[in-house]
Design a protein around this motif. Structure first.
Motif, PDB file in Angstrom:
ATOM      1  N   MET A   1     -30.012  36.181  -3.046  1.00 52.63           N
ATOM      2  CA  MET A   1     -29.386  34.939  -2.593  1.00 52.63           C
ATOM      3  C   MET A   1     -28.142  35.256  -1.752  1.00 52.63           C
ATOM      4  O   MET A   1     -27.321  36.077  -2.144  1.00 52.63           O
ATOM      5  CB  MET A   1     -28.976  34.081  -3.788  1.00 52.63           C
ATOM      6  N   GLU A   2     -28.038  34.599  -0.598  1.00 55.94           N
ATOM      7  CA  GLU A   2     -26.850  34.695   0.238  1.00 55.94           C
ATOM      8  C   GLU A   2     -25.912  33.541  -0.114  1.00 55.94           C
ATOM      9  O   GLU A   2     -26.359  32.465  -0.504  1.00 55.94           O
ATOM     10  CB  GLU A   2     -27.226  34.611   1.722  1.00 55.94           C
ATOM     11  N   THR A   3     -24.617  33.763   0.014  1.00 56.85           N
ATOM     12  CA  THR A   3     -23.629  32.727  -0.314  1.00 56.85           C
ATOM     13  C   THR A   3     -22.612  32.599   0.816  1.00 56.85           C
ATOM     14  O   THR A   3     -22.165  33.606   1.377  1.00 56.85           O
ATOM     15  CB  THR A   3     -22.879  33.066  -1.623  1.00 56.85           C
ATOM     16  N   LYS A   4     -22.262  31.361   1.143  1.00 58.71           N
ATOM     17  CA  LYS A   4     -21.215  31.121   2.137  1.00 58.71           C
ATOM     18  C   LYS A   4     -20.465  29.849   1.765  1.00 58.71           C
ATOM     19  O   LYS A   4     -21.066  28.867   1.327  1.00 58.71           O
ATOM     20  CB  LYS A   4     -21.802  31.000   3.545  1.00 58.71           C
ATOM     21  N   VAL A   5     -19.146  29.875   1.942  1.00 56.95           N
ATOM     22  CA  VAL A   5     -18.303  28.720   1.636  1.00 56.95           C
ATOM     23  C   VAL A   5     -17.774  28.135   2.943  1.00 56.95           C
ATOM     24  O   VAL A   5     -17.258  28.865   3.798  1.00 56.95           O
ATOM     25  CB  VAL A   5     -17.124  29.128   0.729  1.00 56.95           C
ATOM     26  N   ILE A   6     -17.901  26.816   3.099  1.00 66.13           N
ATOM     27  CA  ILE A   6     -17.447  26.124   4.310  1.00 66.13           C
ATOM     28  C   ILE A   6     -16.606  24.919   3.905  1.00 66.13           C
ATOM     29  O   ILE A   6     -16.928  24.210   2.946  1.00 66.13           O
ATOM     30  CB  ILE A   6     -18.646  25.656   5.165  1.00 66.13           C
ATOM     31  N   LYS A   7     -15.528  24.670   4.636  1.00 64.13           N
ATOM     32  CA  LYS A   7     -14.703  23.475   4.414  1.00 64.13           C
ATOM     33  C   LYS A   7     -15.236  22.354   5.296  1.00 64.13           C
ATOM     34  O   LYS A   7     -15.440  22.539   6.501  1.00 64.13           O
ATOM     35  CB  LYS A   7     -13.244  23.787   4.790  1.00 64.13           C
ATOM     36  N   MET A   8     -15.502  21.185   4.706  1.00 69.20           N
ATOM     37  CA  MET A   8     -16.051  20.060   5.456  1.00 69.20           C
ATOM     38  C   MET A   8     -15.195  18.817   5.254  1.00 69.20           C
ATOM     39  O   MET A   8     -14.608  18.622   4.180  1.00 69.20           O
ATOM     40  CB  MET A   8     -17.482  19.741   5.010  1.00 69.20           C
ATOM     41  N   THR A  42     -29.214  26.158  -3.147  1.00 69.24           N
ATOM     42  CA  THR A  42     -28.332  25.230  -3.854  1.00 69.24           C
ATOM     43  C   THR A  42     -27.102  25.006  -2.985  1.00 69.24           C
ATOM     44  O   THR A  42     -26.527  25.952  -2.445  1.00 69.24           O
ATOM     45  CB  THR A  42     -27.885  25.799  -5.213  1.00 69.24           C
ATOM     46  N   ILE A  43     -26.709  23.736  -2.820  1.00 70.97           N
ATOM     47  CA  ILE A  43     -25.512  23.395  -2.056  1.00 70.97           C
ATOM     48  C   ILE A  43     -24.597  22.589  -2.973  1.00 70.97           C
ATOM     49  O   ILE A  43     -24.982  21.523  -3.452  1.00 70.97           O
ATOM     50  CB  ILE A  43     -25.852  22.572  -0.800  1.00 70.97           C
ATOM     51  N   THR A  44     -23.412  23.099  -3.242  1.00 65.78           N
ATOM     52  CA  THR A  44     -22.469  22.437  -4.137  1.00 65.78           C
ATOM     53  C   THR A  44     -21.270  21.941  -3.346  1.00 65.78           C
ATOM     54  O   THR A  44     -20.599  22.724  -2.660  1.00 65.78           O
ATOM     55  CB  THR A  44     -21.992  23.400  -5.241  1.00 65.78           C
ATOM     56  N   VAL A  45     -21.015  20.628  -3.416  1.00 64.76           N
ATOM     57  CA  VAL A  45     -19.917  20.006  -2.679  1.00 64.76           C
ATOM     58  C   VAL A  45     -18.803  19.644  -3.652  1.00 64.76           C
ATOM     59  O   VAL A  45     -18.978  18.781  -4.524  1.00 64.76           O
ATOM     60  CB  VAL A  45     -20.407  18.738  -1.938  1.00 64.76           C
ATOM     61  N   TYR A  46     -17.677  20.308  -3.529  1.00 63.95           N
ATOM     62  CA  TYR A  46     -16.548  20.084  -4.435  1.00 63.95           C
ATOM     63  C   TYR A  46     -15.657  18.956  -3.928  1.00 63.95           C
ATOM     64  O   TYR A  46     -15.660  18.612  -2.737  1.00 63.95           O
ATOM     65  CB  TYR A  46     -15.735  21.373  -4.591  1.00 63.95           C
ATOM     66  N   ASN A  47     -14.892  18.363  -4.838  1.00 56.85           N
ATOM     67  CA  ASN A  47     -14.013  17.254  -4.490  1.00 56.85           C
ATOM     68  C   ASN A  47     -12.989  17.655  -3.431  1.00 56.85           C
ATOM     69  O   ASN A  47     -12.501  16.817  -2.672  1.00 56.85           O
ATOM     70  CB  ASN A  47     -13.284  16.738  -5.737  1.00 56.85           C
ATOM     71  N   SER A  48     -12.656  18.906  -3.385  1.00 57.74           N
ATOM     72  CA  SER A  48     -11.673  19.416  -2.429  1.00 57.74           C
ATOM     73  C   SER A  48     -12.204  19.465  -0.996  1.00 57.74           C
ATOM     74  O   SER A  48     -11.442  19.669  -0.050  1.00 57.74           O
ATOM     75  CB  SER A  48     -11.248  20.827  -2.835  1.00 57.74           C
ATOM     76  N   GLY A  49     -13.523  19.296  -0.839  1.00 58.34           N
ATOM     77  CA  GLY A  49     -14.139  19.420   0.479  1.00 58.34           C
ATOM     78  C   GLY A  49     -14.757  20.791   0.710  1.00 58.34           C
ATOM     79  O   GLY A  49     -15.390  21.040   1.739  1.00 58.34           O
ATOM     80  N   LYS A  50     -14.578  21.661  -0.254  1.00 55.79           N
ATOM     81  CA  LYS A  50     -15.207  22.982  -0.160  1.00 55.79           C
ATOM     82  C   LYS A  50     -16.697  22.842  -0.482  1.00 55.79           C
ATOM     83  O   LYS A  50     -17.065  22.195  -1.459  1.00 55.79           O
ATOM     84  CB  LYS A  50     -14.547  23.947  -1.153  1.00 55.79           C
ATOM     85  N   VAL A  51     -17.533  23.422   0.367  1.00 53.33           N
ATOM     86  CA  VAL A  51     -18.982  23.342   0.190  1.00 53.33           C
ATOM     87  C   VAL A  51     -19.537  24.761   0.072  1.00 53.33           C
ATOM     88  O   VAL A  51     -19.338  25.588   0.971  1.00 53.33           O
ATOM     89  CB  VAL A  51     -19.654  22.614   1.369  1.00 53.33           C
TER      90      VAL A  51
END
Length: 288
Positions: A1-8, A42-51
């Motif tokens: 599994m590859e992982t990447k964090v993006i701010k949206m 899996t895509i997890t969207v946090y309250n902070s806007g971090k995805v």
């Protein structure tokens, strides 16, 4: 599994949810707006806007830098295009079709009915596709589930798609030749697409990579319609063979019907009807 964090921002998050509206979405995880689960991501969207994106192949879910732009004159109508169907469905095959349209073909096909297959119901696909099959040059490939599961052991989904698209264009070229403009509905960046093809004996390398090409080019739309038609035909044959109503997609209904299928035919038969690397398999066999 590859992982990447993006701010949206919130607008981007809303668009993300809309894009994956048919997937399993969990809104009850602490500190998150929601989590999207698919067969291999899996895509997890946090309250902070971090995805946080986690996927077997991130290129399927994260927009890359804009690829080189090739301007296609609006008056050019002779072109080929390809598209695929079935990659998001747990049950059923993957189908790919490349279509070569000449100037004369436009008068022989029902242009008023040709559109993005996601906006066409299955009845319309079944009406239009036989006309296209009869009238236009095309190459259709159907990867059945048993073969898919065998190939998937050493190829991720995008690699499988790349090899199928390339093979469709090779067949089209060998039978009819290819026009100057050959368009693929982009599912991976150009350089990654060709890395997937490393080691292939024959590669068509003069492709135009275009996102949402099905909405922009008739040849690609025709390819998608024929591919969808072949997918639906194969599905119907599966229904008849097993006297079973296979659901489409990869949602919770698939898990329910999958358990029912295993109860009737045994877990070993899944390899012949399903893409067994999808997470649905774990859920289906959970109490087996």
């Amino acid at each position: 599994m590859e992982t990447k964090v993006i701010k949206m921002n919130q607008n981007e998050i809303n668009n993300l949810r809309k894009k994956y509206q048919y997937c399993e979405i969990n809104t009850h995880i602490q500190h998150t707006q929601f989590q999207i689960k698919g067969s291999d991501f899996t895509i997890t969207v946090y309250n902070s806007g971090k995805v946080v994106f986690q996927a077997e192949d991130l290129s399927m879910h994260i927009k890359h830098d804009t690829p080189e732009k090739i301007d296609i004159p609006s008056d050019i109508r002779e072109m080929s295009g390809s598209d695929e169907v079935g990659t998001g469905d747990y049950f059923g095959p993957v189908t790919v079709c490349a279509v070569y349209l000449t100037e004369d073909d436009y008068d022989k096909i029902p242009l008023d009915k040709i559109q993005d297959t996601k906006q066409m119901n299955d009845d319309l696909v079944m009406e239009v596709a036989p006309i296209l099959i009869k009238q236009v040059k095309h190459s259709l490939l159907i990867l059945n589930n048993r073969k898919y599961n065998e190939v998937q052991k050493t190829n991720n989904l995008n690699a499988i798609k790349a090899k199928l698209h390339n093979q469709a264009f090779v067949h089209l070229r060998n039978k009819y030749g290819l026009p100057k403009i050959n368009i693929i509905d982009q599912f991976a960046p150009k350089d990654l697409y060709y890395r997937y093809l490393k080691g292939e004996k024959d590669i068509v390398d003069n492709l135009v990579f275009e996102t949402k090409a099905e909405n922009k080019f008739v040849a690609v739309a025709c390819g998608a319609i024929i591919a969808r038609y072949a997918f639906l035909q194969t599905y119907e044959k599966m229904n008849q063979k097993y006297d079973f109503e296979f659901p489409k997609g990869s949602g919770s209904l698939v898990d329910i019907k999958g358990k029912e299928f295993v109860e009737r035919y045994g877990k070993d038969e899944l390899i012949n009807v399903a893409k067994v690397h999808f997470k649905n398999t774990e859920k289906i066999l959970m109490h087996d």
